[in-house]
Design a protein around this motif. Sequence first.
Motif, PDB file in Angstrom:
ATOM      1  N   TRP A 115       0.816  -1.221   0.000  1.00  6.65           N
ATOM      2  CA  TRP A 115       0.000   0.000   0.000  1.00  6.65           C
ATOM      3  C   TRP A 115       0.848   1.269   0.000  1.00  6.65           C
ATOM      4  CZ3 TRP A 115      -4.762   0.475  -1.426  1.00  6.65           C
ATOM      5  CH2 TRP A 115      -5.475   1.654  -1.146  1.00  6.65           C
ATOM      6  N   ALA A 147      -3.785   1.245  -5.068  1.00  7.70           N
ATOM      7  CA  ALA A 147      -5.115   1.811  -4.878  1.00  7.70           C
ATOM      8  C   ALA A 147      -5.993   1.546  -6.096  1.00  7.70           C
ATOM      9  CB  ALA A 147      -5.018   3.307  -4.599  1.00  7.70           C
ATOM     10  N   GLU A 148      -5.453   1.797  -7.270  1.00 15.89           N
ATOM     11  CA  GLU A 148      -6.228   1.597  -8.498  1.00 15.89           C
ATOM     12  C   GLU A 148      -6.601   0.135  -8.694  1.00 15.89           C
ATOM     13  OE1 GLU A 148      -3.602   3.278 -11.373  1.00 15.89           O
ATOM     14  OE2 GLU A 148      -4.422   5.330 -11.146  1.00 15.89           O
ATOM     15  N   ILE A 152      -9.954   2.037  -5.964  1.00 18.96           N
ATOM     16  CA  ILE A 152      -9.985   3.225  -5.110  1.00 18.96           C
ATOM     17  C   ILE A 152      -9.214   4.352  -5.795  1.00 18.96           C
ATOM     18  CG2 ILE A 152      -9.247   4.199  -2.899  1.00 18.96           C
ATOM     19  CD1 ILE A 152      -9.731   1.496  -1.645  1.00 18.96           C
ATOM     20  N   ASP A 153      -9.816   5.527  -5.861  1.00 12.30           N
ATOM     21  CA  ASP A 153      -9.181   6.686  -6.472  1.00 12.30           C
ATOM     22  C   ASP A 153      -7.911   7.051  -5.690  1.00 12.30           C
ATOM     23  OD1 ASP A 153      -8.967   9.110  -8.113  1.00 12.30           O
ATOM     24  OD2 ASP A 153      -9.524  10.149  -6.264  1.00 12.30           O
ATOM     25  N   TYR A 156      -8.148  10.112  -3.413  1.00 10.03           N
ATOM     26  CA  TYR A 156      -8.907   9.848  -2.177  1.00 10.03           C
ATOM     27  C   TYR A 156      -8.046   9.024  -1.219  1.00 10.03           C
ATOM     28  CZ  TYR A 156     -12.187   7.794   1.101  1.00 10.03           C
ATOM     29  OH  TYR A 156     -12.810   7.385   2.267  1.00 10.03           O
ATOM     30  N   ALA A 157      -7.362   8.011  -1.740  1.00 14.03           N
ATOM     31  CA  ALA A 157      -6.530   7.156  -0.890  1.00 14.03           C
ATOM     32  C   ALA A 157      -5.462   7.969  -0.168  1.00 14.03           C
ATOM     33  CB  ALA A 157      -5.889   6.054  -1.730  1.00 14.03           C
ATOM     34  N   GLN A 160      -7.174   9.948   2.540  1.00 15.00           N
ATOM     35  CA  GLN A 160      -7.603   9.027   3.588  1.00 15.00           C
ATOM     36  C   GLN A 160      -6.437   8.606   4.464  1.00 15.00           C
ATOM     37  OE1 GLN A 160      -6.974   5.485   3.965  1.00 15.00           O
ATOM     38  NE2 GLN A 160      -8.365   5.279   5.724  1.00 15.00           N
ATOM     39  N   HIS A 219     -11.888  -4.752   5.429  1.00 18.73           N
ATOM     40  CA  HIS A 219     -11.913  -3.438   4.778  1.00 18.73           C
ATOM     41  C   HIS A 219     -10.488  -3.001   4.440  1.00 18.73           C
ATOM     42  CE1 HIS A 219     -12.672   0.729   3.827  1.00 18.73           C
ATOM     43  NE2 HIS A 219     -13.963   0.448   3.782  1.00 18.73           N
ATOM     44  N   LEU A 221      -9.059  -0.120   3.999  1.00 20.18           N
ATOM     45  CA  LEU A 221      -8.535   1.179   4.432  1.00 20.18           C
ATOM     46  C   LEU A 221      -8.452   1.363   5.941  1.00 20.18           C
ATOM     47  CD1 LEU A 221     -10.250   3.522   1.806  1.00 20.18           C
ATOM     48  CD2 LEU A 221      -7.944   2.543   1.765  1.00 20.18           C
ATOM     49  N   LEU A 241     -16.294   3.926   6.804  1.00 23.88           N
ATOM     50  CA  LEU A 241     -15.410   2.863   6.345  1.00 23.88           C
ATOM     51  C   LEU A 241     -15.961   1.506   6.782  1.00 23.88           C
ATOM     52  CD1 LEU A 241     -11.885   4.389   7.150  1.00 23.88           C
ATOM     53  CD2 LEU A 241     -13.111   4.407   4.967  1.00 23.88           C
TER      54      LEU A 241
END
Length: 349
Positions: A115, A147-148, A152-153, A156-157, A160, A219, A221, A241
């Motif tokens: 990540w 992320a992609e 997930i954009d 945004y990641a 976040q 999840h 995130l 979330l």
Amino acid sequence: MRELPVPDFHEPDRVGEVSRVPYEERARDARAWAERHAIRRAADDSFRVCLLAVDVQNTFCIPGFELFVQGRSGTGAVDDNRRLCSFVYRNLESITQIVPSLDTHRVTQVFHAVWLVDSDGNHPDPYTLVSAEDIESGRWRVNEAAAESIGIDPAYAARQLADYTRQLAEGGKYELTIWPYHALLGGIGHALVSAVEEAFFFHGIARYSQPAFQVKGEHPLTEHYSMLGPEVTQGPDGDLLAGKNTVLIERLLEFDAVVVAGQAKSHCVAWTIDDLLEGDDSRVQRLAERVYLLEDCSSAVVVPGVVDYTDDAAAAFERFAAAGMHVVRSTEPMADWPGIGERTAEAVS
């Protein structure tokens, strides 16, 4: 509350091994055991006991697996599970239902190395602690490709991650920890320890009591140490979330006693109990006085030369005792635990 003998098939010396549970044979053994000892159905219990078994999985409990909880002894989780299996068999008739949690992860999540990257594109090493300052300074940033890959954009990641690490700091939580890949869904590390699974299965057949498995941690995130909820529930835009497991809390309130064991004492066990202490004061007090912590069936995360959470775990258990919970040992008869004898007599009468 009578104690039963441990069945002959149980091999304490093999608790640290992975093996196949012979379900059909154990089912026959369990029914015969119930008849031999005149064991009643769980539905007939007048005093209801729940065993909350936190993350008793291969990934945490078998030497050589990804996150073996060795404690300072070096054999922590194996020793804990040897005692836990004995506790289940000896108290088979007193335990109404077993509620095991399963830490459940995917490859791409905020606490796995993929990540994050540094300015050179390198991933952090396992056990790296990532602070809010590390994110603000650019020491670590979101790996856009990761992320992609899960839809997930990246923008945004990134927001976040900054918000997430700030929330951890403000909430007094551990910093974001990069854990080795572990408890991956579908992998052998995700499964219950074989000897523990065998004991839980035996209990389920002997007492006609279905284990109530609780899956947590999927999840991408947020970390999710506690059985009752994630470390952070909201994203940077106030978006949800993952929420608290209020259904489980209500279920636990239905029991006269809740016995807690599992791994790790410094993380998933500690945060689960912390979550039990949150909320309405009257509810917390009702639940706290019913909770019994098996201190000899849980160990702290210790990685020699890297991290040692033993003192954190001890401090947490002292805090729980001060809140009204009972710290006990699995080797003590349940009837001798504080408050159990009196409350059992009241329930029977």
